[in-house]
Design a protein around this motif. Structure first.
Motif, PDB file in Angstrom:
ATOM      1  N   THR A  55       0.832  -1.196   0.000  1.00  0.00           N
ATOM      2  CA  THR A  55       0.000   0.000   0.000  1.00  0.00           C
ATOM      3  C   THR A  55       0.866   1.245   0.000  1.00  0.00           C
ATOM      4  O   THR A  55       1.990   1.215   0.491  1.00  0.00           O
ATOM      5  CB  THR A  55      -0.947   0.024   1.222  1.00  0.00           C
ATOM      6  N   SER A  56       0.341   2.336  -0.528  1.00  0.00           N
ATOM      7  CA  SER A  56       1.057   3.605  -0.443  1.00  0.00           C
ATOM      8  C   SER A  56       0.657   4.379   0.805  1.00  0.00           C
ATOM      9  O   SER A  56       1.443   5.168   1.323  1.00  0.00           O
ATOM     10  CB  SER A  56       0.795   4.454  -1.688  1.00  0.00           C
ATOM     11  N   THR A  57      -0.566   4.151   1.319  1.00  0.00           N
ATOM     12  CA  THR A  57      -1.038   4.938   2.460  1.00  0.00           C
ATOM     13  C   THR A  57      -1.519   4.101   3.632  1.00  0.00           C
ATOM     14  O   THR A  57      -1.067   4.286   4.753  1.00  0.00           O
ATOM     15  CB  THR A  57      -2.182   5.877   2.041  1.00  0.00           C
ATOM     16  N   SER A  58      -2.478   3.193   3.413  1.00  0.00           N
ATOM     17  CA  SER A  58      -3.038   2.419   4.525  1.00  0.00           C
ATOM     18  C   SER A  58      -3.741   1.175   4.016  1.00  0.00           C
ATOM     19  O   SER A  58      -4.060   1.061   2.838  1.00  0.00           O
ATOM     20  CB  SER A  58      -4.030   3.270   5.333  1.00  0.00           C
TER      21      SER A  58
ATOM     22  N   PHE B 141       4.972  -0.711   2.593  1.00  0.00           N
ATOM     23  CA  PHE B 141       4.600   0.614   2.101  1.00  0.00           C
ATOM     24  C   PHE B 141       5.407   0.951   0.853  1.00  0.00           C
ATOM     25  O   PHE B 141       6.600   0.659   0.779  1.00  0.00           O
ATOM     26  CB  PHE B 141       4.847   1.681   3.168  1.00  0.00           C
TER      27      PHE B 141
ATOM     28  N   ALA C 108       5.307   4.229  -0.180  1.00  0.00           N
ATOM     29  CA  ALA C 108       5.589   5.650   0.023  1.00  0.00           C
ATOM     30  C   ALA C 108       6.533   5.796   1.223  1.00  0.00           C
ATOM     31  O   ALA C 108       6.543   4.955   2.113  1.00  0.00           O
ATOM     32  CB  ALA C 108       4.280   6.409   0.271  1.00  0.00           C
TER      33      ALA C 108
ATOM     34  N   TRP D 273       7.005   6.935   4.326  1.00  0.00           N
ATOM     35  CA  TRP D 273       6.501   7.403   5.614  1.00  0.00           C
ATOM     36  C   TRP D 273       7.589   7.286   6.674  1.00  0.00           C
ATOM     37  O   TRP D 273       8.359   6.339   6.675  1.00  0.00           O
ATOM     38  CB  TRP D 273       5.284   6.579   6.038  1.00  0.00           C
TER      39      TRP D 273
ATOM     40  N   GLU E  53      -1.523   2.397   8.907  1.00  0.00           N
ATOM     41  CA  GLU E  53      -1.456   3.562   8.034  1.00  0.00           C
ATOM     42  C   GLU E  53      -0.124   4.273   8.193  1.00  0.00           C
ATOM     43  O   GLU E  53       0.425   4.356   9.294  1.00  0.00           O
ATOM     44  CB  GLU E  53      -2.611   4.521   8.313  1.00  0.00           C
TER      45      GLU E  53
ATOM     46  N   ASP F  56      -0.921  14.544   9.770  1.00  0.00           N
ATOM     47  CA  ASP F  56      -1.277  13.124   9.664  1.00  0.00           C
ATOM     48  C   ASP F  56      -0.928  12.351  10.923  1.00  0.00           C
ATOM     49  O   ASP F  56      -1.551  11.345  11.232  1.00  0.00           O
ATOM     50  CB  ASP F  56      -0.536  12.463   8.490  1.00  0.00           C
TER      51      ASP F  56
END
Length: 121
Positions: free
Chosen positions: A18-21, A36, A38, A40, A108, A116
């Motif tokens: 996933t890129s976010t959650s 992930f 992305a 984070w 997430e 965020d």
């Protein structure tokens, strides 16, 4: 979802990218792995189930109450800061989760210091 496999101990492992959650439900005594895409700086793991979820981030598969595994109690969450050497997200260790029950969870990505990462937001 990318697919499944087995850990070095023979436990079933399902991998999600996933890129976010992502929100899923664990299969009892089978690990889920979250990767992930992305960059984070941290992640938030929310246990929406009735039993403890165990997680680790060192590249190994989590085990129930296992060595180097950290607990998240029912109806609680943990924010885990990951420190990296500037490598891209694709080279980071995934989050591995497991429970002895069918517990629902949400993982997430969050950036510490941003809106965020605010509790509840």
């Amino acid at each position: 979802m990318e697919g499944g496999g087995r850990s070095e101990h023979g436990a079933a492992v399902t991998t999600y990218t996933t890129s976010t959650s992502t929100s899923q439900t664990l299969t009892p005594s089978s690990a889920d792995t979250i990767q992930f895409t992305a960059p984070w700086s941290a992640f938030k793991l929310t246990n929406r189930g009735a039993d403890t979820i165990w997680f680790r981030t060192d590249g190994s598969v989590a085990t129930v109450a296992g060595a180097n595994c950290r607990p998240v109690l029912p109806s609680q969450f943990a924010i885990w800061v990951q420190f990296f050497d500037g490598a891209g997200a694709s080279t980071r260790n995934p989050v591995s989760l497991i429970s002895s029950a069918a517990d629902a969870y949400t993982v997430e990505g969050v950036n510490i210091g941003s809106a965020d990462a605010a509790l509840g937001g």
